[in-house]
Design an enzyme around this catalytic site. Sequence first.
Site, PDB file in Angstrom:
ATOM      1  CG  ASN A   9      -8.163   6.280  -1.450  1.00 23.64           C
ATOM      2  OD1 ASN A   9      -8.556   6.132  -2.606  1.00 23.64           O
ATOM      3  ND2 ASN A   9      -6.890   6.508  -1.145  1.00 23.64           N
ATOM      4  CD1 TRP A  10     -13.927   3.033  -1.924  1.00 23.48           C
ATOM      5  CD2 TRP A  10     -15.073   2.893  -3.845  1.00 23.48           C
ATOM      6  NE1 TRP A  10     -15.255   3.081  -1.613  1.00 23.48           N
ATOM      7  CE2 TRP A  10     -15.994   2.995  -2.775  1.00 23.48           C
ATOM      8  CE3 TRP A  10     -15.572   2.797  -5.149  1.00 23.48           C
ATOM      9  CZ2 TRP A  10     -17.378   3.013  -2.975  1.00 23.48           C
ATOM     10  CZ3 TRP A  10     -16.954   2.809  -5.351  1.00 23.48           C
ATOM     11  CH2 TRP A  10     -17.838   2.916  -4.268  1.00 23.48           C
ATOM     12  CE  LYS A  11      -5.250   3.283  -0.746  1.00 21.01           C
ATOM     13  NZ  LYS A  11      -4.055   2.836  -0.053  1.00 21.01           N
ATOM     14  CG  HIS A  98      -2.929   8.655  -1.102  1.00 21.37           C
ATOM     15  ND1 HIS A  98      -2.046   7.621  -1.305  1.00 21.37           N
ATOM     16  CD2 HIS A  98      -3.820   8.229  -0.176  1.00 21.37           C
ATOM     17  CE1 HIS A  98      -2.407   6.599  -0.530  1.00 21.37           C
ATOM     18  NE2 HIS A  98      -3.475   6.945   0.168  1.00 21.37           N
ATOM     19  CD  GLU A 100      -1.548   4.077  -2.268  1.00 24.18           C
ATOM     20  OE1 GLU A 100      -2.551   4.287  -2.974  1.00 24.18           O
ATOM     21  OE2 GLU A 100      -1.589   3.415  -1.212  1.00 24.18           O
ATOM     22  CD  GLU A 170      -3.870   8.204   4.257  1.00 23.37           C
ATOM     23  OE1 GLU A 170      -4.766   7.402   4.498  1.00 23.37           O
ATOM     24  OE2 GLU A 170      -3.457   8.442   3.120  1.00 23.37           O
ATOM     25  N   GLY A 176      -1.825   0.075   3.842  1.00 25.37           N
ATOM     26  CA  GLY A 176      -1.951  -1.190   3.129  1.00 25.37           C
ATOM     27  C   GLY A 176      -1.069  -2.294   3.677  1.00 25.37           C
ATOM     28  CB  SER A 214      -3.553  -0.716   8.504  1.00 26.56           C
ATOM     29  OG  SER A 214      -2.687  -1.082   7.440  1.00 26.56           O
ATOM     30  N   GLY A 235      -8.525   2.827   3.295  1.00 29.88           N
ATOM     31  CA  GLY A 235      -8.321   2.210   1.987  1.00 29.88           C
ATOM     32  C   GLY A 235      -8.998   0.854   1.928  1.00 29.88           C
ATOM     33  N   GLY A 236      -8.205  -0.205   2.162  1.00 32.81           N
ATOM     34  CA  GLY A 236      -8.666  -1.586   1.996  1.00 32.81           C
ATOM     35  C   GLY A 236     -10.008  -1.883   2.650  1.00 32.81           C
TER      36      GLY A 236
HETATM   37  P1  PGA Z   1      -5.260   1.372   3.917  1.00 37.84           P
HETATM   38  O1  PGA Z   1      -5.063   2.690   3.016  1.00 37.84           O
HETATM   39  O2  PGA Z   1      -6.444   1.627   4.809  1.00 37.84           O
HETATM   40  O3  PGA Z   1      -5.501   0.256   2.926  1.00 37.84           O
HETATM   41  O4  PGA Z   1      -4.013   1.206   4.703  1.00 37.84           O
HETATM   42  C1  PGA Z   1      -5.233   3.962   3.577  1.00 37.84           C
HETATM   43  C2  PGA Z   1      -4.996   5.021   2.531  1.00 37.84           C
HETATM   44  O5  PGA Z   1      -4.083   4.896   1.720  1.00 37.84           O
HETATM   45  O6  PGA Z   1      -5.727   6.038   2.480  1.00 37.84           O
END
Ligand code: PGA
Length: 253
Positions: A9-11, A98, A100, A170, A176, A214, A235-236
């Site tokens: 997930n590149w956000k 998600h 966020e 998650e 993050g 993470s 994500g990251g």
């Molecule tokens: P993260 O994000 O790997 O940067 O913690 C995961 C996500 O939100 O899907």
Amino acid sequence: MATRYAVGNWKMNTDLAGAVTLATELSVALREHPPADEVMVGVAPPFCFLAPVKEVLQGSSIELIAQDCHPEAKGAFTGAVSAPMLASLGVQRVIVGHSERRAVFGDDDATVRRKLEAALGAGMRVILCCGETLAQREAGQAEEVVGAQLKAGLEGLSADQLAQVIVAYEPVWAIGTGVTATPEQAGAMHTALREQVLPDLCNGDAPAVLYGGSVKPANIDALAKTAHVGGVLVGGASLEASSFARIVQGCAG
Ligand code: PGA
């Protein structure tokens, strides 16, 4: 059929050149070191880079995924992107719920459900995200919160619809932050979902449940061996092709 999923997930990251480079490097890395047969790999770039990333992924088995969709098919919703629009671009799967989106954009369970149905209705598959905050975990409510999110998202879906859905657990406190759920914490939640929550909600086969929060090359091996973890949402660490490729390799367990 995939039994493991590795989804990046590149956000709200990359620009056009960066998205194309990342997709290119990832497809090269996976061509050189193909994932195990049971691993499905997907990437979720920002909406505006879906089309150019699709061009890059042409001929590869990497799935094109959207980070969200609007519940309505069309109309006066300035700035929004609908499920049929995404389907017409060749998007194969959509992330809904998600944390966020829930926390920053106010998507509640009812909205998440409408988005899920919109994506399925447009012929795409879905990743339904769920997860508790740190306060909810500390109050001993983690399973209750996640169970309620999944009930709202999944209850009443037909077996055919459920077959198009996977879940991503998650924990919000792990996203993050660099703090990953320990294999014990992830294993406890995944076992509860698999043995208690999902059988009550699903007739027949329950969806796979990915872990997210993470995930990194350093912890993928332990997570992939954790009971009932059906893959990872990253994500990251998906923003660098080499680290995501390493996670894809580790995902096979
Ligand atoms: P993260 O994000 O790997 O940067 O913690 C995961 C996500 O939100 O899907």
